[in-house]
Scaffold this active site. Structure first.
Site, PDB file in Angstrom:
ATOM      1  N   ASP A  98       3.419  -3.461  18.614  1.00 31.95           N
ATOM      2  CA  ASP A  98       1.572  -3.802  18.968  1.00 31.95           C
ATOM      3  C   ASP A  98       1.815  -4.547  20.380  1.00 31.95           C
ATOM      4  OD1 ASP A  98      -0.451  -4.540  16.307  1.00 31.95           O
ATOM      5  OD2 ASP A  98      -0.777  -3.424  17.696  1.00 31.95           O
ATOM      6  N   ASP A 199      -2.979  -1.593  21.168  1.00 29.05           N
ATOM      7  CA  ASP A 199      -4.896  -2.005  20.151  1.00 29.05           C
ATOM      8  C   ASP A 199      -6.013  -1.495  20.943  1.00 29.05           C
ATOM      9  OD1 ASP A 199      -5.600  -3.571  18.404  1.00 29.05           O
ATOM     10  OD2 ASP A 199      -6.282  -4.815  20.030  1.00 29.05           O
ATOM     11  N   GLU A 250      -4.754   2.836  19.234  1.00 34.40           N
ATOM     12  CA  GLU A 250      -6.132   2.499  18.090  1.00 34.40           C
ATOM     13  C   GLU A 250      -7.555   3.323  18.542  1.00 34.40           C
ATOM     14  OE1 GLU A 250      -6.712  -0.713  17.237  1.00 34.40           O
ATOM     15  OE2 GLU A 250      -8.035  -0.989  15.613  1.00 34.40           O
ATOM     16  N   HIS A 314      -4.167  -4.016   7.915  1.00 33.37           N
ATOM     17  CA  HIS A 314      -4.319  -5.300   8.422  1.00 33.37           C
ATOM     18  C   HIS A 314      -5.357  -5.381   7.973  1.00 33.37           C
ATOM     19  CE1 HIS A 314      -3.839  -4.104  12.408  1.00 33.37           C
ATOM     20  NE2 HIS A 314      -4.364  -5.287  12.561  1.00 33.37           N
ATOM     21  N   ASP A 315      -6.472  -4.621   8.951  1.00 33.00           N
ATOM     22  CA  ASP A 315      -7.752  -4.415   8.497  1.00 33.00           C
ATOM     23  C   ASP A 315      -8.707  -3.892   7.864  1.00 33.00           C
ATOM     24  OD1 ASP A 315      -7.489  -3.603  12.993  1.00 33.00           O
ATOM     25  OD2 ASP A 315      -7.881  -5.296  11.571  1.00 33.00           O
TER      26      ASP A 315
HETATM   27  O1  ISL Z   1     -12.031  -4.010  11.721  1.00 31.75           O
HETATM   28  C1  ISL Z   1     -12.070  -2.987  11.256  1.00 31.75           C
HETATM   29  C2  ISL Z   1     -13.240  -2.477  10.874  1.00 31.75           C
HETATM   30  O2  ISL Z   1     -13.250  -3.047   9.663  1.00 31.75           O
HETATM   31  C3  ISL Z   1     -11.491  -2.138  12.288  1.00 31.75           C
HETATM   32  O3  ISL Z   1     -12.375  -1.197  13.456  1.00 31.75           O
HETATM   33  C4  ISL Z   1     -11.349  -2.965  14.175  1.00 31.75           C
HETATM   34  O4  ISL Z   1     -11.842  -3.988  14.264  1.00 31.75           O
HETATM   35  C5  ISL Z   1     -10.834  -2.515  15.084  1.00 31.75           C
HETATM   36  O5  ISL Z   1     -10.420  -1.327  14.642  1.00 31.75           O
HETATM   37  C6  ISL Z   1     -10.011  -3.231  16.489  1.00 31.75           C
HETATM   38  O6  ISL Z   1      -8.604  -3.241  15.295  1.00 31.75           O
HETATM   39  C7  ISL Z   1      -7.860  -3.993  16.373  1.00 31.75           C
HETATM   40  O7  ISL Z   1      -8.471  -5.273  16.958  1.00 31.75           O
HETATM   41  C8  ISL Z   1      -8.509  -6.011  17.356  1.00 31.75           C
HETATM   42  C9  ISL Z   1      -8.009  -6.826  16.288  1.00 31.75           C
HETATM   43  O8  ISL Z   1      -8.913  -7.835  15.561  1.00 31.75           O
HETATM   44  C10 ISL Z   1      -7.828  -6.391  14.807  1.00 31.75           C
HETATM   45  O9  ISL Z   1      -6.238  -6.330  13.781  1.00 31.75           O
HETATM   46  C11 ISL Z   1      -6.752  -4.013  15.900  1.00 31.75           C
HETATM   47  O10 ISL Z   1      -6.444  -3.387  15.129  1.00 31.75           O
HETATM   48  C12 ISL Z   1      -8.842  -7.514  18.146  1.00 31.75           C
HETATM   49  O11 ISL Z   1      -7.704  -7.063  18.940  1.00 31.75           O
END
Ligand code: ISL
Length: 537
Positions: A98, A199, A250, A314-315
């Site tokens: 990641d 990310d 993502e 994880h989100d």
């Molecule tokens: O958390 C979300 C909505 O509930 C997701 O949309 C998320 O915030 C977004 O997709 C971005 O996520 C990624 O970047 C963030 C990090 O906190 C997340 O864990 C990661 O998956 C910032 O780096």
């Protein structure tokens, strides 16, 4: 489209800090992942996606990187990481890392230099703007803060952060910064990793002129801006195309048409993407809406690009809780959702614990939650004078911690996850839902996933087959076919707590038993609650 190893892969997401703790500090670690590789190999997965384990002060669970070349102490060290990669490869599996390129930690040396003076050579590695009318340069919110801007007294300017104050956005307009990023990516690829999960990769290019958003809740968090494809084509040309890897972007807030610009096989950018039309924009299960989304994405990418299929990570809250029935039909529902993920067009992703039907959690107090997104929002709302208990109830379903509770290995203390105090509470249902129980039950969710993955390895139709939705309007039943080289599969899914007759008139059920089903006997006339069937026609 050409056939490739990554299109045929099943990816397993290891959120290492909640996976397996071997040193008793209450956090999972890389040695813990090594110790469970045989379990993942038994499941049959091909690729492991490892969430960020680089040096970080950990404000956002590793998504605030302070040194791209070092392993976070909580996770272990580089020697252990090297062993992990070697052990993954020894088992014929692959590892993708990641990587966060939109922002770093505010403790990254680049940012410390950049913030030290307007004249510092690295000033322009980040996005600094003068105040406007005595305040922030525009009205953007960030994803984790009321404003996307923080004022720095030292130099009298604001810096931009799409997420937390501790996560300053990198300035991708700066070529020197980009070259340092590409050098770092080669460092990891030359170690032998098999790709990246990138990310929020569509945020790298910012809106020209950083204009005010039309509405006060305007998010800095708007991607797909002019310049993004030039950056990704440069990254591909200078780094990615030189390696046999998988790259998954993502990419929130994207349509199928725009998504194709990132993953089209003629685009020389990325291989596949996570879009969020379901995860972010479908608060509760809506089968008709889900089918529309799947159909649109199939039509948008068909023959030109590869989608990815996931319902949790994880989100996002665990799928059997958010989209299924984690109570009286937990196992049936977990298997139905898995059937959908593994038979729809696209690469399926398994979020750790999903394969044993782990459920979301609900803690009683904000103190039990660690997620910076939730805690910041809670503070922001309570500071407005709102009733804390009302705010807490509002935020509960959105908390990302709902899916971050530790992996449930056994019914021993702490679910066999740690001998220490877990960094976050363990779901109390671990006594009933755990790997040990699943491996002992021939009808467990685990063995159903194992069968789905085995089918994928034996039948290219699951990977490359054309898709046709046969049940468009039905609000509970999803029926579709996958066809390749004369072989046709029929998938029937009843996503409801009640029995449903699928409009079988338009579908002739074959006389044979299903290839796979989550019920023992197939009834000719109806589908039982949360019943899934795969037929070979
Ligand atoms: O958390 C979300 C909505 O509930 C997701 O949309 C998320 O915030 C977004 O997709 C971005 O996520 C990624 O970047 C963030 C990090 O906190 C997340 O864990 C990661 O998956 C910032 O780096």
């Amino acid at each position: 489209m050409k056939r490739t190893w990554w299109k045929e892969s099943v990816v397993y997401q290891v959120y290492w800090r909640s996976f397996n703790d071997t040193d008793g500090d209450g956090y999972g670690d890389l040695q813990g992942v090594i110790d469970k590789l045989d379990y993942l190999h038994k499941l049959g997965v091909d690729v492991i996606w490892l969430n960020p384990c680089y040096e970080s002060p950990d404000f956002d669970n590793g998504y605030d990187i302070s040194d791209y070349y070092k392993i976070m102490k909580k996770a272990g060290d580089m020697e252990t990481w090297e062993r992990l990669l070697n052990e993954v490869h020894k088992r014929g599996m692959r590892l993708i890392m990641d990587l966060v390129l939109n922002h770093t930690s505010h403790q990254h040396p680049w940012f410390k230099e950049s913030a030290s003076s307007k004249m510092n050579p690295k000033r322009d590695y980040y996005i600094w703007k003068d105040p406007k009318d005595g305040g922030p340069p525009n009205n953007w919110r960030s994803y984790f803060e009321p404003s996307a801007w923080t004022f720095d007294e030292t130099t009298g300017q604001y810096y931009m952060h799409s997420f937390a104050v501790e996560q300053p956005d990198l300035n991708w307009e700066n070529e020197d910064m980009r070259e340092e990023i590409y050098e770092m990516m080669r460092y990891w690829l030359d170690k032998g990793i098999d790709g990246f999960r990138l990310d929020v990769i569509n945020l790298l290019a910012k809106q020209d002129g950083l204009p005010d958003a039309e509405h006060p809740e305007g998010l800095s968090y708007l991607g797909n801006n002019p310049g993004i494809h030039e950056y990704l084509q440069e990254m591909n040309d200078k780094v990615l195309r030189h390696y046999d890897i998988l790259t998954v972007g993502e990419i929130p807030f994207v349509t199928p048409e725009d998504g194709l610009l990132y993953v089209g096989e003629d685009r020389n950018e990325l291989h596949t993407l996570f879009h969020f039309e379901v995860a972010d924009d479908m608060p509760s299960w809506d089968m008709k809406r889900y089918k529309q989304i799947q159909n649109r994405w199939y039509e948008g990418l068909k023959g030109k690009g590869t989608n990815s299929q996931f319902l949790n990570n994880h989100d996002h809250t665990r799928q059997v809780t958010r989209f299924g029935n984690d109570n009286e039909y937990r196992k049936e529902s977990a298997k139905l959702l898995a059937t959908m993920m593994h038979t729809l067009p696209g690469i399926p992703y398994i979020y750790q614990g999903e394969e044993i039907g782990m459920t979301g959690v609900r803690f009683d107090s904000i103190e039990d939650y660690q997620d910076i997104a939730m805690k910041n929002k809670y503070e922001e709302e309570v500071e407005k004078g709102r009733d804390p208990s009302v705010v807490f109830e509002e935020l509960l379903p959105l908390s990302r911690d709902n899916s971050r509770t530790p992996m449930q290995w056994s019914d021993e203390d702490n679910a066999g996850f740690t001998t220490g105090t877990p960094w976050i509470k363990i779901n109390p249902n671990y006594t009933d839902i755990n790997v040990e129980e699943a491996l002992a039950d021939p009808h467990s969710v685990f063995y159903y996933y194992q069968q789905l993955i085995e089918l994928r390895k034996k039948h290219p139709v699951m990977v490359y087959g054309d898709y046709e939705d046969l049940s468009g309007g039905d609000e509970h039943v999803y029926a579709y076919t996958r066809s390749l080289d004369g072989e046709t599969w029929l998938v029937l899914l009843n996503h409801a707590d009640e029995e449903n007759t699928v409009d079988l008139n338009s579908i002739t059920l074959p006389p044979t038993e299903p290839l796979l089903s989550n019920y023992s006997e197939a009834d000719e006339t109806l589908l039982r609650p949360h019943e899934a069937r795969i037929y070979q026609l």
